[in-house]
Design a protein around this motif. Structure first.
Motif, mmCIF file in Angstrom:
data_model
loop_
_atom_site.group_PDB
_atom_site.id
_atom_site.type_symbol
_atom_site.label_atom_id
_atom_site.label_comp_id
_atom_site.label_asym_id
_atom_site.label_seq_id
_atom_site.Cartn_x
_atom_site.Cartn_y
_atom_site.Cartn_z
ATOM 1 N N ASP A 127 1.003 -1.213 0.136
ATOM 2 C CA ASP A 127 0.020 0.067 -0.063
ATOM 3 C C ASP A 127 0.934 1.383 0.029
ATOM 4 O OD1 ASP A 127 -2.002 -1.691 0.246
ATOM 5 O OD2 ASP A 127 -2.452 -1.330 2.360
ATOM 6 N N ILE A 128 0.336 2.168 -0.649
ATOM 7 C CA ILE A 128 1.223 3.448 -0.803
ATOM 8 C C ILE A 128 0.822 4.288 0.309
ATOM 9 C CG2 ILE A 128 1.416 5.829 -2.062
ATOM 10 C CD1 ILE A 128 0.910 4.340 -4.733
ATOM 11 N N GLU A 129 -0.127 4.280 1.115
ATOM 12 C CA GLU A 129 -0.556 4.934 1.944
ATOM 13 C C GLU A 129 0.403 4.410 3.082
ATOM 14 O OE1 GLU A 129 -4.385 6.282 4.865
ATOM 15 O OE2 GLU A 129 -4.929 5.201 2.825
ATOM 16 N N GLY A 130 0.735 5.341 4.079
ATOM 17 C CA GLY A 130 1.308 5.064 5.116
ATOM 18 C C GLY A 130 3.010 5.073 5.036
ATOM 19 N N GLN A 131 3.356 4.959 3.876
ATOM 20 C CA GLN A 131 4.834 4.602 3.534
ATOM 21 C C GLN A 131 5.570 6.271 3.879
ATOM 22 O OE1 GLN A 131 6.443 2.622 0.141
ATOM 23 N NE2 GLN A 131 4.608 1.847 -0.484
ATOM 24 N N THR A 132 6.940 6.036 4.109
ATOM 25 C CA THR A 132 7.411 7.179 4.249
ATOM 26 C C THR A 132 8.564 7.781 3.208
ATOM 27 O OG1 THR A 132 7.387 6.939 6.474
ATOM 28 C CG2 THR A 132 9.355 8.339 5.948
ATOM 29 N N ALA A 133 8.619 9.024 2.912
ATOM 30 C CA ALA A 133 9.780 9.415 1.720
ATOM 31 C C ALA A 133 10.448 10.564 2.449
ATOM 32 C CB ALA A 133 8.907 9.948 0.572
ATOM 33 N N VAL A 134 11.828 10.390 2.311
ATOM 34 C CA VAL A 134 12.896 11.637 2.844
ATOM 35 C C VAL A 134 12.983 12.173 1.331
ATOM 36 C CG1 VAL A 134 14.958 11.931 3.349
ATOM 37 C CG2 VAL A 134 13.645 10.122 4.571
ATOM 38 N N VAL A 135 12.700 13.528 1.188
ATOM 39 C CA VAL A 135 12.780 14.237 0.261
ATOM 40 C C VAL A 135 14.062 15.290 0.536
ATOM 41 C CG1 VAL A 135 11.735 16.188 -1.104
ATOM 42 C CG2 VAL A 135 10.480 14.307 -0.589
ATOM 43 N N VAL A 136 15.100 15.162 -0.139
ATOM 44 C CA VAL A 136 16.311 15.860 -0.080
ATOM 45 C C VAL A 136 16.174 17.158 -1.194
ATOM 46 C CG1 VAL A 136 18.909 15.930 0.063
ATOM 47 C CG2 VAL A 136 17.471 14.072 0.766
ATOM 48 N N GLY A 137 16.092 18.509 -0.152
ATOM 49 C CA GLY A 137 15.989 19.536 -1.026
ATOM 50 C C GLY A 137 14.710 20.098 -1.220
ATOM 51 N N LEU A 138 14.542 21.170 -0.406
ATOM 52 C CA LEU A 138 13.131 21.525 -0.551
ATOM 53 C C LEU A 138 12.884 23.027 -1.218
ATOM 54 C CD1 LEU A 138 12.280 20.677 3.168
ATOM 55 C CD2 LEU A 138 11.351 19.661 1.123
ATOM 56 N N GLY A 139 13.478 23.181 -2.212
ATOM 57 C CA GLY A 139 13.276 24.323 -3.520
ATOM 58 C C GLY A 139 11.846 24.107 -3.808
ATOM 59 N N PRO A 140 11.584 24.776 -4.907
ATOM 60 C CA PRO A 140 10.353 24.635 -5.708
ATOM 61 C C PRO A 140 9.935 23.397 -5.920
ATOM 62 C CG PRO A 140 11.502 26.654 -6.342
ATOM 63 C CD PRO A 140 12.340 25.851 -5.652
ATOM 64 N N GLU A 184 7.953 16.466 8.839
ATOM 65 C CA GLU A 184 9.221 16.785 9.744
ATOM 66 C C GLU A 184 10.286 17.451 8.699
ATOM 67 O OE1 GLU A 184 12.621 14.129 12.482
ATOM 68 O OE2 GLU A 184 10.567 13.527 11.910
ATOM 69 N N VAL A 185 10.988 18.327 9.375
ATOM 70 C CA VAL A 185 12.048 18.904 8.471
ATOM 71 C C VAL A 185 13.435 19.087 9.175
ATOM 72 C CG1 VAL A 185 12.980 21.027 7.098
ATOM 73 C CG2 VAL A 185 10.538 20.324 7.229
ATOM 74 N N VAL A 186 14.556 18.354 8.614
ATOM 75 C CA VAL A 186 15.775 18.201 9.317
ATOM 76 C C VAL A 186 16.983 18.871 8.249
ATOM 77 C CG1 VAL A 186 15.032 16.214 10.596
ATOM 78 C CG2 VAL A 186 16.306 16.274 8.313
ATOM 79 N N PRO A 187 17.989 19.362 9.042
ATOM 80 C CA PRO A 187 19.214 19.990 8.366
ATOM 81 C C PRO A 187 19.994 18.792 7.711
ATOM 82 C CG PRO A 187 19.564 19.970 10.495
ATOM 83 C CD PRO A 187 18.358 19.535 10.543
ATOM 84 N N TYR A 188 20.900 19.093 6.845
ATOM 85 C CA TYR A 188 21.640 18.086 6.161
ATOM 86 C C TYR A 188 22.591 17.107 7.248
ATOM 87 C CZ TYR A 188 20.712 19.971 1.310
ATOM 88 O OH TYR A 188 20.146 19.912 0.150
ATOM 89 N N ALA A 189 22.820 17.964 7.941
ATOM 90 C CA ALA A 189 23.506 17.288 9.296
ATOM 91 C C ALA A 189 22.926 15.954 9.748
ATOM 92 C CB ALA A 189 24.081 18.064 10.256
ATOM 93 N N ARG A 190 21.627 16.010 9.722
ATOM 94 C CA ARG A 190 20.808 14.812 10.388
ATOM 95 C C ARG A 190 20.240 13.873 9.323
ATOM 96 N NH1 ARG A 190 16.142 15.668 13.763
ATOM 97 N NH2 ARG A 190 16.582 13.601 14.543
#
Length: 336
Positions: free
Chosen positions: A156-169, A200-206
């Motif tokens: 199922d897609i619902e409930g999965q987690t994606a880490v998106v690196v870079g939050l420009g446009p 959640e948003v974290v810096p590159y260091a994390r």
């Protein structure tokens, strides 16, 4: 009265821009870049503005310049009075841009012009991999009736987690689209300032701290000193087993040999890749034939309306430049 500035542009860009720029008086004079004709030195000496338009880059790759773009770069180097260059791309990581910045030339980008298209391509890769479309296509080629049921059924897609690196446009739009599918999005950027649609948003260091939670690692960041080689064997090992990677950022953000090994070993379940360390991707690259890998030829951001949107950004900045106002999407000069 001062004469209008001279702009170095392609013939295609001149024709498209001329009908949109004010006519009385015309705020630009043109120096037309043609690979089969050299401009007079006295004209190049007057150029203060340049626009690297989409038609100049369409036939080029990162490591192979088309004649039109190579000639344009040669002329940029010869423009001693060049003060400002606008580029059609969101990134400004070609070596010539560093040269120009070191000369004091201001550079602006078209960041955001293709954010929707790149995000849609990333989403297409996400859906194709998560719903088993790659397997559908393989089975169709073999004329094999092979339903993905039972243990072969996709998660199922619902409930999965994606880490998106870079939050420009681009990254923000990817986050918004994934949120609509009820995917939990963890954003990674320079700061931990909250962003809409990110749980959640974290810096590159994390980054390493959040990777064990990721079913998807989606790269949408610029290529900088901080992001070059950001994803290697350690980061891929930290992901959940069977996780997928999507790269619509720049090829060198990922250490390609480590990616190939993670795919071969089954540590990664698959990948959608639009960018590569070397472009065009060599025919002998293992990535072409690895199962579960989707490849596009650095074209995730292209669409019929992109010409118009990049022109609009150039014209907006042209107005600002002539008024002495702050330019949009200006590239910061590298620190000494």
């Amino acid at each position: 009265m001062n004469e209008p500035p001279v702009a170095l542009v392609s013939e295609v860009a001149r024709d498209l821009l001329a009908s949109r720029i004010g006519k009385d008086p015309t705020p630009l004079r043109w120096a037309i870049s043609r690979p089969d004709a050299a401009l007079a030195p006295e004209l190049l000496a007057q150029v203060s503005v340049a626009f690297m338009s989409l038609d100049l880059v369409s036939g080029s790759a990162t490591d192979k310049l088309a004649p039109e773009l190579s000639h344009f770069f040669e002329q940029l180097r010869a423009c001693a009075k060049l003060r400002w260059l606008h580029v059609c791309s969101a990134g400004a990581d070609r070596p010539i841009f560093k040269e120009l910045l070191a000369r004091g030339v201001r550079i602006t980008t078209s960041s955001g012009a293709n954010a929707a298209e790149v995000s849609h391509s990333a989403l297409a890769g996400f859906l194709a991999l998560s719903r088993g479309v790659v397997r559908w296509v393989d089975a169709q080629r073999r004329h094999e009736w092979s339903p993905l049921k039972g243990t072969l059924a996709p998660r199922d897609i619902e409930g999965q987690t994606a880490v998106v690196v870079g939050l420009g446009p681009i990254g923000r739009e990817i986050a918004r689209l994934l949120d609509a599918f009820r995917v939990e999005v963890i954003g990674v950027r320079r700061t931990s300032e909250p962003v809409a649609c990110c749980a959640e948003v974290v810096p590159y260091a994390r980054l390493d701290a959040v990777l064990p939670r990721a079913d998807w690692l989606i790269l949408a960041c610029p290529l900088t000193r901080e992001t070059q080689g950001l994803i290697g064997a350690r980061q891929l090992e930290l992901l959940r087993k069977g996780a997928h990677l999507i790269n619509v950022a720049r090829g060198p953000v990922v250490r390609e040999p480590d990616l190939i090994e993670a795919l071969r070993s089954g540590r990664l379940g698959g990948a959608y890749l639009d960018v590569f360390e070397k472009e065009p991707l060599p025919a002998e690259s293992p990535l072409w034939d690895l199962p579960g890998v989707l490849i596009s030829a650095h074209c995730a951001g292209y669409s019929g309306g992109l010409h118009l949107r990049t022109q609009e950004r150039f014209l907006e900045n042209l107005h600002r430049w002539m008024q002495g106002a702050e330019l949009q999407n200006e590239v910061a000069a590298p620190s000494p």
